[in-house]
Design an enzyme around this catalytic site. Structure first.
Site, PDB file in Angstrom:
ATOM      1  N   ASP A 166      32.946  11.233  43.707  1.00 14.84           N
ATOM      2  CA  ASP A 166      32.528  12.642  43.558  1.00 14.84           C
ATOM      3  C   ASP A 166      31.108  12.914  44.040  1.00 14.84           C
ATOM      4  O   ASP A 166      30.457  13.863  43.599  1.00 14.84           O
ATOM      5  CB  ASP A 166      32.664  13.106  42.083  1.00 14.84           C
ATOM      6  CG  ASP A 166      34.101  13.062  41.594  1.00 14.84           C
ATOM      7  OD1 ASP A 166      35.010  13.263  42.417  1.00 14.84           O
ATOM      8  OD2 ASP A 166      34.306  12.814  40.402  1.00 14.84           O
TER       9      ASP A 166
ATOM     10  N   ASN B  49      38.219  16.264  48.819  1.00 13.30           N
ATOM     11  CA  ASN B  49      38.784  16.180  47.470  1.00 13.30           C
ATOM     12  C   ASN B  49      38.514  17.471  46.708  1.00 13.30           C
ATOM     13  O   ASN B  49      37.481  18.107  46.891  1.00 13.30           O
ATOM     14  CB  ASN B  49      38.135  15.002  46.717  1.00 13.30           C
ATOM     15  CG  ASN B  49      38.668  14.867  45.300  1.00 13.30           C
ATOM     16  OD1 ASN B  49      39.879  14.881  45.074  1.00 13.30           O
ATOM     17  ND2 ASN B  49      37.776  14.748  44.325  1.00 13.30           N
TER      18      ASN B  49
ATOM     19  N   ASN C  71      48.389  22.777  43.738  1.00 18.46           N
ATOM     20  CA  ASN C  71      47.473  22.988  44.876  1.00 18.46           C
ATOM     21  C   ASN C  71      48.177  22.703  46.202  1.00 18.46           C
ATOM     22  O   ASN C  71      47.954  23.398  47.187  1.00 18.46           O
ATOM     23  CB  ASN C  71      46.215  22.137  44.713  1.00 18.46           C
ATOM     24  CG  ASN C  71      45.311  22.703  43.643  1.00 18.46           C
ATOM     25  OD1 ASN C  71      44.635  23.706  43.870  1.00 18.46           O
ATOM     26  ND2 ASN C  71      45.323  22.105  42.458  1.00 18.46           N
TER      27      ASN C  71
ATOM     28  N   HIS D 122      37.820  18.895  43.056  1.00 18.95           N
ATOM     29  CA  HIS D 122      37.388  18.421  41.738  1.00 18.95           C
ATOM     30  C   HIS D 122      37.298  19.607  40.768  1.00 18.95           C
ATOM     31  O   HIS D 122      36.745  20.653  41.129  1.00 18.95           O
ATOM     32  CB  HIS D 122      36.018  17.730  41.856  1.00 18.95           C
ATOM     33  CG  HIS D 122      35.584  17.096  40.575  1.00 18.95           C
ATOM     34  ND1 HIS D 122      36.066  15.879  40.155  1.00 18.95           N
ATOM     35  CD2 HIS D 122      34.751  17.531  39.596  1.00 18.95           C
ATOM     36  CE1 HIS D 122      35.534  15.591  38.980  1.00 18.95           C
ATOM     37  NE2 HIS D 122      34.732  16.574  38.617  1.00 18.95           N
TER      38      HIS D 122
HETATM   39  C1  GRF Z   1      43.487  19.913  39.776  1.00 16.70           C
HETATM   40  O1  GRF Z   1      42.919  20.465  38.621  1.00 16.70           O
HETATM   41  C2  GRF Z   1      42.428  19.201  40.584  1.00 16.70           C
HETATM   42  O2  GRF Z   1      41.165  19.730  40.453  1.00 16.70           O
HETATM   43  C3  GRF Z   1      42.452  17.818  40.013  1.00 16.70           C
HETATM   44  O3  GRF Z   1      43.797  17.593  39.671  1.00 16.70           O
HETATM   45  C4  GRF Z   1      44.467  18.830  39.408  1.00 16.70           C
HETATM   46  C5  GRF Z   1      45.706  18.857  40.236  1.00 16.70           C
HETATM   47  O4  GRF Z   1      46.575  19.894  39.936  1.00 16.70           O
HETATM   48  N1  GRF Z   1      41.864  16.888  40.933  1.00 16.70           N
HETATM   49  P1  GRF Z   1      47.919  20.091  40.770  1.00 16.70           P
HETATM   50  O5  GRF Z   1      48.671  18.752  40.789  1.00 16.70           O
HETATM   51  O6  GRF Z   1      47.543  20.501  42.165  1.00 16.70           O
HETATM   52  O7  GRF Z   1      48.704  21.150  40.061  1.00 16.70           O
END
Ligand code: GRF
Length: 188
Positions: A143, A100, A13, A102
């Protein structure tokens, strides 16, 4: 708008955010710093793109004081796969400044202990017809903060934790970028 991204893991992400800043899709956003609460691949991504980064230790009682100092110039703190629980004092001090990502459709499948595969296992056990991702403001209740954006996708009987995770990633990468874009427009 200046942002900090907090990470604990792979950082896919974070990568979506970096790509959108570089391509100017997030044209009013400056990625100031990436902060990790443990050694993780996400900081390598920051390094490769010339983004300032710092690896902290979640076992350090002063970790959130350091985060506070390092993000002092930022308008937004993005938790993108950040696994440490944010202390309530920090949440109160930065109300509406922390978001955040989730991996479920909150308010379902949220709260303490609902992270990673546990979320998807519970979704499958309940025979849910859909799942998805949520970006929300971070408040004292885990959350529980106001939802900013959600995206869902349908599930079939043949879905597994891995197949959910695969589809979820694409959904999350778009969602986190759109949420930041939306907030950046409000901050102009
Ligand atoms: C994601 O699935 C997010 O929703 C959760 O942790 C994961 C992180 O993935 N909180 P990345 O490290 O960004 O690949």
């Amino acid at each position: 708008m200046k942002i900090a991204v907090l990470v604990s893991g792979n950082g896919s992400n974070l990568q979506a955010i970096i790509d959108s800043v570089e391509s100017k899709y997030l044209k009013d956003v400056e990625l100031e710093i990436v902060l990790a609460d443990r050694k993780c691949y996400a900081t390598t991504r920051a390094e490769e793109h010339g983004v300032k980064h710092l690896t902290l230790s979640r076992k350090d009682d002063a970790m959130f004081d350091i985060i506070d100092n390092e993000t002092a110039e930022c308008n937004l703190i993005v938790l993108a796969g950040f696994l440490s629980i944010v202390p309530s004092e920090f949440c109160k001090k930065h109300e509406k400044k922390i978001i955040n990502l989730h991996p479920a459709l909150l308010p379902k499948y949220g709260g303490v202990g609902m992270y990673g595969d546990k979320v998807h296992r519970a979704v499958l056990a309940n025979n849910e017809k859909e799942t998805g991702a949520t970006v929300h403001y971070v408040t004292e209740g885990v959350d529980e903060g106001e939802v900013i954006l959600q995206a869902s996708f349908p599930l079939t009987k043949s879905d597994t934790i891995d197949s959910i995770k695969e589809r979820l990633h694409g959904v999350e990468h778009q969602l986190i970028v759109e949420a930041i874009k939306q907030i950046s427009k409000e901050n102009v």
